[in-house]
Design a protein around this motif. Sequence first.
Motif, PDB file in Angstrom:
ATOM      1  N   UNK A  78       0.834  -1.205   0.000  1.00  0.00           N
ATOM      2  CA  UNK A  78       0.000   0.000   0.000  1.00  0.00           C
ATOM      3  C   UNK A  78       0.867   1.253   0.000  1.00  0.00           C
ATOM      4  N   UNK A  79       1.945   1.207   0.793  1.00  0.00           N
ATOM      5  CA  UNK A  79       2.828   2.373   0.840  1.00  0.00           C
ATOM      6  C   UNK A  79       3.433   2.655  -0.537  1.00  0.00           C
ATOM      7  N   UNK A  80       3.897   1.588  -1.182  1.00  0.00           N
ATOM      8  CA  UNK A  80       4.477   1.773  -2.516  1.00  0.00           C
ATOM      9  C   UNK A  80       3.441   2.339  -3.480  1.00  0.00           C
ATOM     10  N   UNK A  81       2.232   1.783  -3.427  1.00  0.00           N
ATOM     11  CA  UNK A  81       1.174   2.283  -4.299  1.00  0.00           C
ATOM     12  C   UNK A  81       0.897   3.747  -4.016  1.00  0.00           C
ATOM     13  N   UNK A  82       0.831   4.071  -2.736  1.00  0.00           N
ATOM     14  CA  UNK A  82       0.541   5.439  -2.330  1.00  0.00           C
ATOM     15  C   UNK A  82       1.620   6.389  -2.838  1.00  0.00           C
ATOM     16  N   UNK A  83       2.872   6.021  -2.583  1.00  0.00           N
ATOM     17  CA  UNK A  83       3.981   6.876  -3.023  1.00  0.00           C
ATOM     18  C   UNK A  83       3.982   7.028  -4.536  1.00  0.00           C
ATOM     19  N   UNK A  84       3.828   5.891  -5.217  1.00  0.00           N
ATOM     20  CA  UNK A  84       3.898   5.931  -6.669  1.00  0.00           C
ATOM     21  C   UNK A  84       2.755   6.761  -7.242  1.00  0.00           C
ATOM     22  N   UNK A  85       1.568   6.474  -6.777  1.00  0.00           N
ATOM     23  CA  UNK A  85       0.401   7.141  -7.349  1.00  0.00           C
ATOM     24  C   UNK A  85       0.466   8.643  -7.138  1.00  0.00           C
ATOM     25  N   UNK A  86       0.680   9.054  -5.891  1.00  0.00           N
ATOM     26  CA  UNK A  86       0.618  10.486  -5.627  1.00  0.00           C
ATOM     27  C   UNK A  86       1.788  11.240  -6.248  1.00  0.00           C
ATOM     28  N   UNK A  87       2.980  10.667  -6.101  1.00  0.00           N
ATOM     29  CA  UNK A  87       4.092  11.413  -6.702  1.00  0.00           C
ATOM     30  C   UNK A  87       3.982  11.389  -8.219  1.00  0.00           C
ATOM     31  N   UNK A  88       3.397  10.326  -8.776  1.00  0.00           N
ATOM     32  CA  UNK A  88       3.219  10.293 -10.230  1.00  0.00           C
ATOM     33  C   UNK A  88       2.275  11.400 -10.666  1.00  0.00           C
ATOM     34  N   UNK A  89       1.219  11.579  -9.911  1.00  0.00           N
ATOM     35  CA  UNK A  89       0.246  12.613 -10.300  1.00  0.00           C
ATOM     36  C   UNK A  89       0.887  14.001 -10.225  1.00  0.00           C
ATOM     37  N   UNK A  90       1.534  14.272  -9.093  1.00  0.00           N
ATOM     38  CA  UNK A  90       2.095  15.619  -8.925  1.00  0.00           C
ATOM     39  C   UNK A  90       3.258  15.834  -9.904  1.00  0.00           C
TER      40      UNK A  90
END
Lengths: 223, 223, 267, 355, 355
Positions: B20-32
């Motif tokens: 979940x942490x990896x998904x969270x980091x990837x998703x949000x930093x990818x968006x920004x």
Amino acid sequence: MAALIPNVLQMKSEFIQATLETLYMTAFSAIIAGVLGLGLGVLLVVTQPHGILADQPSYQILDKLTNLLRSVPFIILLAVISPLTSYLVGTTVGTTASLVPLVFGIFPFYARQVQNALLDVDQGIVEAAQSMGSSPLAIIFRVYLKEGLPDLIRVSIVTVISLIGLTTMAGAIGAGGLGDIAISIGYARFENDVTLVAMVIILVLVFVVQIFGDWLVKRVSHD
Amino acid sequence: MAALIPNVLQMKSEFIQATLETLYMTAFSAIIAGVLGLGLGVLLVVTQPHGILADQPSYQILDKLTNLLRSVPFIILLAVISPLTSYLVGTTVGTTASLVPLVFGIFPFYARQVQNALLDVDQGIVEAAQSMGSSPLAIIFRVYLKEGLPDLIRVSIVTVISLIGLTTMAGAIGAGGLGDIAISIGYARFENDVTLVAMVIILVLVFVVQIFGDWLVKRVSHD
Amino acid sequence: VGIHELTSYTVQSAQHATITVGSMGSDYDIWQHIAKSQDAKAMGLTIKVKQITDGVQLNKATADGDVDVNAFESWSYYETYNRQNPKEKLAALGTTYLEPMGLYSKKVTSVEAIPDGATIAIADNPSQASRGLLLLQKAGLIKLSANFGALGSLKDIKRNPRHLKFKQIDDTTGPRIIKNVDAVLISNTVALEGHLHVLRDSIYHESFNKSTKANVNILATAAKNKHRASYLKLVKLYHKADIQKYIKQKYYGTKINVNKPLSYFND
Amino acid sequence: MSEHIIELADISVTFNDGQQKVNAVQDVNLQIDTGDIYGIIGYSGAGKSTLVRVINLLQMPTTGRVTVNGQQLQTLAPAALRQARKQVGMIFQHFNLMQSRTVLGNVIYPLLGQKISKRDRQAKALALLKLVGLADYADTYPNKLSGGQKQRVAIARALVTDPQVLISDEATSALDPKTTAAILALLQRLNRELGVTIVLITHEMQVIKSICHHVAVMENGRIVERGPVAQVFTAPKAPITLDFVETSTNVRAAIQRITRTIKLSELAANQELIAFKFIGQATKKGVISQLSQEFKVDVNILFANIDQIDGQNVGDMIAIITGDITGFNAAVARRADQGVHTRLIDEQVVKGLSD
Amino acid sequence: MSEHIIELADISVTFNDGQQKVNAVQDVNLQIDTGDIYGIIGYSGAGKSTLVRVINLLQMPTTGRVTVNGQQLQTLAPAALRQARKQVGMIFQHFNLMQSRTVLGNVIYPLLGQKISKRDRQAKALALLKLVGLADYADTYPNKLSGGQKQRVAIARALVTDPQVLISDEATSALDPKTTAAILALLQRLNRELGVTIVLITHEMQVIKSICHHVAVMENGRIVERGPVAQVFTAPKAPITLDFVETSTNVRAAIQRITRTIKLSELAANQELIAFKFIGQATKKGVISQLSQEFKVDVNILFANIDQIDGQNVGDMIAIITGDITGFNAAVARRADQGVHTRLIDEQVVKGLSD
Ligand SMILES: Nc1ncnc2c1ncn2[C@@H]1O[C@H](COP(=O)(O)OP(=O)(O)OP(=O)(O)O)[C@@H](O)[C@H]1O
Ligand SMILES: Nc1ncnc2c1ncn2[C@@H]1O[C@H](COP(=O)(O)OP(=O)(O)OP(=O)(O)O)[C@@H](O)[C@H]1O
Ligand SMILES: [Mg+2]
Ligand SMILES: [Mg+2]
């Protein structure tokens, strides 16, 4: 000067050595990864659906392999391929040993970039070459690589700069380099001037690569 | 099972959390980083010589800035921007705090990729749009981003996969994630099964990104 | 409002406190065990353990208050940090253990057998490096300059009679490259994770005495929290018998318990 | 060697992208003789480009057999197919020049990898560049060229391997009349002197008339009419062919234009506006001229598009006839077997055209 | 508003890439009247495309002033320039369609951002697609279209903003005669009904003849001749114009073809092969017809390409004359002022042509 960069002045020779190490790592792994990545990238382009050697199974395998290699974090890659490193270089530590993980760390990335670059080569031209009876090999070298050259250089710039970034992590296996100085001395010992100077040198390298690359692109483009 | 992955079985919840942490980091930093990188990439394309808003000084500054940001090793980036991180997130450690360095670590790279992708948009079409009186903004959105979409998606795939790789380094500031498990548990403690399973999960993520991206490219391509 | 909050906080903390402990590696494991222990509950402490693998970041986070207490650094690392970061000072709460650093080799079985021109791998991280150099001096392999300090480096080697060559590596890679060098200096946390027993497997290791006191690990917190009672309780908690028993078992006695007052470092 | 250098048997090409299914080519059988100049004409989207791309298997047909030079191409191994393709030069509708090579480099390209010295390669390529009038541009890059110049480079490139067959897909579309004429003369010379078989797609009837021996007319992926050019022009059978011949001769446009300047109502009582159609008037004697003398009528030609195909007069003429119209018309009608047809242009005809 | 909707003053365009310097356009002055259809013709590489790209500043001229609709474009702020550009629709030589949009999407594009409801936009675009015969392809993507279809989409796109000026750069080059005729008729209608000024580059004389009022002839970046179409056609002054007119009428090719089938040596003593040239024969009476009756000669037309421009007969004719040749020829020579010129085709002429 002494007040601004007190620690750096005492480390002149270390800086020179680290710069050489970074250059060595970057240059050699760039060359080897360049060849491997170009090869893999070209294979990806020619085997893909509608490619000149379209071959679904090969493409699937290569495509997955590329992703597989790209998924491995660098520090783990260091460990995973250390038997290979040991076999190839005779040791797993030091600047030369770092070339193996660096190559494996960057060439799948480069392959992807090459693939994207070559996808932009005009299909009409490829078709014209086919109509002239060019062999697949001739099309690869005389059409794809030649027509795609400006784009290839552009992605190579991106890759070499990424590679310089990657060399900063090679300190983990005793490869030294500017990144290692910046991190293990400047950063870890709080000698900010060391970090700064190491960074500036890296920056200069990056700029040299970019400027040289841009110049090359300009030279080989005719549009 | 227990014999094959003895350590993993005891760490089920850790694995779930790390994923979940990896998904969270990837998703949000990818968006920004996606937004920032797209913006910077577009600016690079339009301000460059012969661009639709050609402006030598702006281009030079942006180009150099991109290289500057790309030259900073990630671990140093962590330190350099920690005041910013602290200002934005209120803390410099943890998963959310990692978003700031991740974004800064990836967006200049993405910008370069976007630039390379948009350079391939047919100049004739841009010219046609200009002849129809399209404003620069309209040309950016309705021509560059739309015509370049398949290529943009391709470079986005490359970038997201690179970003997943980058998240594995975010353990340094307590962000957790699969890379952290793989390195600080699996690798450091020689619990190879942990490394392996973490890697497999990362791999699955990478494949999902690639397959989804390829599907998207296919959907939006009309050639 | 401020006063009310402050008082309620104090009152609450007297009974029950939640503390975030930042840590890494084996310390992380130990503190996870402590957090779950009966003793912690008995002392009214709720402990949250956070893994942060970069020491600099962990110290910064502690100074900023993102982490209440950290458990990973040695006294010497702590001192260095405070010297370089006067604006974000830390304070030590108490000692925990000493992990003897060891010199390991797969090629030789004793210090004497290390050949002329041998390659020794040493950490690239400065506090580990200086500690390793001191150990090598102790073993009689090299001679360091007189003013060798906590951040001494390879440059400070005065004499190197066996012409040893040094390779600086990330300290966590030590167990992995042991076969590729003649000998490697490995800190105990790393050695343990690599299934190396410092007392059994090393060819030379630190012992606990005045000369190595700077290597003793401590608990540290932001300078302003130096006297916070609940934090100080962590030191006591660490030295509880049950916990020590667990540590001894888990780490085969390689983490030598050190329960000394802070004044010990100033002697 | 078969007398047909190209034989397409039951060729169909169906594009099947997503839901849409396009039958670009349907059940085409086509034999092209060695040494022929074979024109393919048809409206946009008829499937001409797709069909010729089948000839060297750039487009795999969905069904059917492709035989070139006696070899059934689909049965060839890749290397043999490549060899066979070298016998078929192709000029593309969109040039497809390599941006990374100079004009000379582009023309040299097909010779690379062949056992020819660099000097001979260059000499050969330069000779062809001279032929197409671009010798001065040898070291220029294609993107610096105008559309017409690019197309000429493509033509030189297609010729450099001395192919037995030359396929030209609207090669002269982007060229001005002078260059077109020069290129066509060149193709004709290659055909006559070297025996190169030429397959030529065009939408310009003039091109077909100028150099083709045979022509096939395509519509909706099918060949609806074919035969010697003269025959197809003089006796078009399919409606589309007629339409093509008529539109290409500009008769309709001419009638419209003429009736805008010359009002029918302003014509004198002994005047009529008449459209003549000549198809295959074989004699060397002018029918109109004879009759005009016979009936003492005056023929003022306002529009004429008459040409000779295989020694027969073919074409259209619009003229104002002044004099004994009734007798003249009756006489002309009697001569229909000599290939002269007339049609009175009255208000009704004009109205019908403007719809 | 000035009566000239387009005014180019002292325009030069010099390309300066690296060492090479190309003067693509040199000292061009051009005024185009509102409501005109202005043709620009010239051989490949003459600078036609470059010149028209200057009209909406897609190509910044190296020197000179561009005035469109009374606004000097170089002085305009970017937003005003964009507004001005919307008044100038452009059809490109290479289509320049967006691959990411459907045919309908491409035609709608210029309307995006304007205050028009989506429904109206679509309706308008669809109406234009119907006009160019592509209504069925609204939802197709451009890469699925044939060359001609693509060009028609580009034409629809250029028309959708109701521009005051329409620039067409070889828009009909890739089209078949029927589509060409339809498009030209469309352009003419737009010009006549909506007063759209049209600037039309072409290399097809037929296109100029069909719809242009004025024509400029370009050579090496300069306009070497200009004027009303009839004038330029009937009395070409510059050698290139003459060349152009002659080549485009196919007279030379016709003579070559005719003399291959009809051997001059086989002609009877009272027969001659004669090339007639009509330039501006204003009367409604046929000169040839009159004379043939007067001298009782028989005129057998083998080739004719005669058309009317502004009510004047213009064109060429090749015929075999049988009968009192001497008298006939002398009479024709006397009528030279009526715009009839003749030339005997003898062995010498034939030899001269084949060089
Ligand atoms: N790759 C493709 N996928 C789907 N449809 C296609 C494809 N290529 C061509 N078509 C369709 O096939 C038909 C024939 O196309 P083709 O290009 O052969 O026409 P053409 O006769 O050469 O026309 P033009 O004179 O305009 O060049 C057209 O309706 C076109 O839309
Ligand atoms: N971007 C450029 N850089 C350098 N030279 C150019 C450029 N564009 C055009 N030219 C040159 O300018 C001249 C005029 O080109 P232009 O495209 O205007 O010709 P054109 O009359 O439109 O020809 P065509 O009928 O073949 O389209 C040519 O010689 C061409 O090589
Ligand atoms: Mg076609
Ligand atoms: Mg042009």
